[in-house]
Motif scaffolding. Structure first.
Motif, mmCIF file in Angstrom:
data_model
loop_
_atom_site.group_PDB
_atom_site.id
_atom_site.type_symbol
_atom_site.label_atom_id
_atom_site.label_comp_id
_atom_site.label_asym_id
_atom_site.label_seq_id
_atom_site.Cartn_x
_atom_site.Cartn_y
_atom_site.Cartn_z
ATOM 1 N N GLU A 1 2.550 1.700 -3.172
ATOM 2 C CA GLU A 1 1.356 2.327 -4.464
ATOM 3 C C GLU A 1 1.019 3.609 -4.152
ATOM 4 O OE1 GLU A 1 -1.760 2.705 -7.294
ATOM 5 O OE2 GLU A 1 0.116 1.363 -6.989
ATOM 6 N N GLU A 2 1.090 4.126 -2.814
ATOM 7 C CA GLU A 2 0.297 5.527 -2.412
ATOM 8 C C GLU A 2 1.899 6.812 -3.361
ATOM 9 O OE1 GLU A 2 -1.772 6.246 1.499
ATOM 10 O OE2 GLU A 2 0.651 5.731 1.933
ATOM 11 N N LYS B 1 0.808 13.267 -15.093
ATOM 12 C CA LYS B 1 -0.037 12.924 -16.383
ATOM 13 C C LYS B 1 -0.514 14.730 -16.216
ATOM 14 C CE LYS B 1 -3.162 9.747 -14.672
ATOM 15 N NZ LYS B 1 -4.074 8.686 -14.380
ATOM 16 N N GLN C 1 3.681 5.983 -5.771
ATOM 17 C CA GLN C 1 3.666 6.048 -6.906
ATOM 18 C C GLN C 1 2.455 6.506 -7.941
ATOM 19 O OE1 GLN C 1 5.775 4.360 -8.997
ATOM 20 N NE2 GLN C 1 6.901 2.547 -8.318
ATOM 21 N N GLU C 2 1.422 6.338 -7.529
ATOM 22 C CA GLU C 2 0.208 7.199 -7.628
ATOM 23 C C GLU C 2 0.207 8.456 -7.679
ATOM 24 O OE1 GLU C 2 -3.350 7.550 -8.893
ATOM 25 O OE2 GLU C 2 -2.407 5.649 -8.493
ATOM 26 N N ARG D 1 1.038 -1.197 -0.119
ATOM 27 C CA ARG D 1 -0.689 0.192 -0.032
ATOM 28 C C ARG D 1 0.917 1.073 0.065
ATOM 29 N NH1 ARG D 1 -4.553 1.682 4.620
ATOM 30 N NH2 ARG D 1 -5.307 3.762 3.837
ATOM 31 N N ARG E 1 3.483 10.206 -8.013
ATOM 32 C CA ARG E 1 3.995 10.070 -9.410
ATOM 33 C C ARG E 1 3.164 9.896 -10.772
ATOM 34 N NH1 ARG E 1 7.028 7.538 -12.899
ATOM 35 N NH2 ARG E 1 8.667 8.288 -13.999
ATOM 36 N N ARG E 2 2.147 8.938 -10.680
ATOM 37 C CA ARG E 2 1.554 8.914 -11.659
ATOM 38 C C ARG E 2 0.899 10.457 -11.851
ATOM 39 N NH1 ARG E 2 1.144 3.753 -10.010
ATOM 40 N NH2 ARG E 2 -0.571 3.820 -8.625
ATOM 41 N N ASP E 3 0.044 10.862 -10.804
ATOM 42 C CA ASP E 3 -1.078 11.969 -11.000
ATOM 43 C C ASP E 3 -0.134 13.151 -11.274
ATOM 44 O OD1 ASP E 3 -2.805 10.369 -10.343
ATOM 45 O OD2 ASP E 3 -2.623 11.249 -8.119
#
Length: 276
Positions: free
Chosen positions: A246-247, A257, A249-250, A243, A252-254
């Motif tokens: 994933e937090e 974008k 990575q999320e 978890r 970084r993805r946001d």
């Protein structure tokens, strides 16, 4: 043995990386050590000595060897946090034989690099990983990754100084970004404050406090973004949960974008590791 001419090649499409990165991905050496090995002529690619540190290789097709031994990148990503005690430095080795954070860790199958640093006298949360994309992104000051510290001062902080620091203060060659500071309470040794930064320049917390007349007795980093030190004992480490990974990575993805494409390249080209 034949030698390749010095040249700076560009990476064509495919699984190609710079030769120095093969060493870190294979848990053989740090980039600094790898550069020296290459310059010393101890590295071959397909039987040819490579003595240029900017050489690119194909990790799927090329036969890469160090002192005659084949090396291949390890693909599995590893993420850990360690509670760095005071008295340890954040490097792999030290010419003065001072203890390093790597003395606190077991022998991992892959090279883990620190995402940011803590100076020798500082304590607290330190993230290490072999995920270069995420680690380099987290280190970039412009990404505003929050870092929280507990700071023990030699005397109570005046309100005017707290507001001054929160608004940003000039430190010789740069002005600090706005931050959040609050009082925690007195201690037999001094007075505790909590400070949240969105940047992490060299020894920034100590320099900020010194600029308004305070001496830092202890400095403990308790948070990096969503990661928390919590009850992890000093000198101990733990793996990040799925978890927590994933937090990160999320985040970084946001960010990616909404980032202009021409600027995205800078993530891998800038961002030196600093101490606070």
């Amino acid at each position: 043995m034949p030698r390749l001419k010095n040249h700076k090649s560009l990476p064509p499409p495919g699984r190609r990386i710079q030769l120095v990165r093969v060493f870190t991905k294979a848990a053989v050496a740090s980039r600094t050590q790898a550069r020296q090995y290459i310059l010393d002529g101890r590295v071959t690619v397909n039987g040819v000595v490579v003595n240029h540190i900017l050489h690119w290789v194909d990790v799927d097709r090329d036969d890469i060897r160090f002192d005659g031994q084949s090396i291949k990148p390890i693909e599995q990503k590893t993420y850990i946090v360690v509670h760095k005690p005071a008295g340890y430095i954040t490097t792999r080795s030290d010419s003065e034989n001072r203890p390093t954070v790597y003395d606190l860790l077991p022998a991992f199958e892959t090279w883990l690099f620190p995402v940011g640093r803590l100076d020798m006298d500082s304590e607290g949360l330190l993230l290490l990983t072999n995920d270069g994309a995420l680690g380099n992104w987290l280190k970039e000051p412009e990404h505003n990754i929050s870092k929280r510290y507990k700071v023990l001062l030699d005397r109570p902080m005046l309100e005017k100084h707290r507001k001054q620091l929160e608004q940003g203060i000039f430190l010789k060659i740069f002005t600090t970004k706005p931050c959040r500071i609050r009082r925690i309470g007195p201690d037999p040794e001094g007075y505790w404050m909590s400070i949240i930064l969105s940047e992490g320049k060299n020894r920034q917390v100590r320099r900020m406090m010194e600029a308004v007349g305070y001496t830092v007795i202890r400095l403990i980093r308790t948070h990096i973004g969503p990661l928390a030190l919590n009850e992890l004992p000093a000198g101990q480490w733990r793996a990040l949960s799925s978890r927590e990974v994933e937090e990160l990575q999320e985040m970084r993805r946001d960010f990616m974008k909404n980032r202009p494409p021409q600027d995205a390249i800078l993530i891998h080209l800038r961002g030196r590791t600093k101490s606070v």
